[in-house]
Design an enzyme around this catalytic site. Sequence first.
Site, short mmCIF file in Angstrom:
data_model
loop_
_atom_site.label_atom_id
_atom_site.label_comp_id
_atom_site.label_asym_id
_atom_site.label_seq_id
_atom_site.Cartn_x
_atom_site.Cartn_y
_atom_site.Cartn_z
N ARG A 9 0.91 -1.14 -0.04
CA ARG A 9 0.09 -0.12 0.04
C ARG A 9 0.83 1.10 0.02
O ARG A 9 2.01 1.36 0.69
CB ARG A 9 -0.93 0.05 1.18
CG ARG A 9 -1.94 1.07 1.39
CD ARG A 9 -2.61 0.96 2.62
NE ARG A 9 -2.35 2.04 3.53
CZ ARG A 9 -3.16 2.17 4.38
NH1 ARG A 9 -4.09 1.16 4.89
NH2 ARG A 9 -2.98 3.30 5.26
N ASN A 11 0.89 5.52 0.23
CA ASN A 11 0.47 6.74 0.67
C ASN A 11 1.14 7.63 0.32
O ASN A 11 2.54 7.74 0.56
CB ASN A 11 0.04 6.79 2.12
CG ASN A 11 -0.87 5.49 2.79
OD1 ASN A 11 -1.89 5.51 2.09
ND2 ASN A 11 -0.59 4.99 4.06
N GLU A 50 5.05 7.00 1.71
CA GLU A 50 5.08 5.73 2.48
C GLU A 50 4.63 4.53 1.92
O GLU A 50 3.47 4.53 1.17
CB GLU A 50 3.96 6.29 3.54
CG GLU A 50 4.30 5.73 5.04
CD GLU A 50 3.27 5.89 6.06
OE1 GLU A 50 3.47 6.77 6.79
OE2 GLU A 50 2.19 5.44 5.88
#
Length: 112
Positions: A9, A11, A50
């Site tokens: 994931r 971000n 991130e």
Amino acid sequence: MEPGKPWTRINWNLVADRWDVNYETMDVWGPKRSRITPVNAGKLVRLRVEEQKFYRMPRSNAILFVLNTQFLPLEDLTLRSGAVLNRLLQSAFSLFSTLYIMNVMDYILFFH
């Protein structure tokens, strides 16, 4: 999540010269945003990216969480290749169009 098949994931956000942008400490970092101008934005605003990875451990079935954070002043983006800048621009346009559609939908659903 299966062992050997990690999830990733990503971000990203823009921050005013700070790593931690937790809302619980907004009284500390929030006022810094008012110092940003078109002249100093390259120095004060950072692109924070991130990358989060989640791995299922095969023997224990536990989940390992790995976090990699990059923190780059906007002025340093000019040192990157055209491909990196193009990808960033495409991401920004995608985000802005999504936010625009969400705002239009909010307006239609809640104000009419």
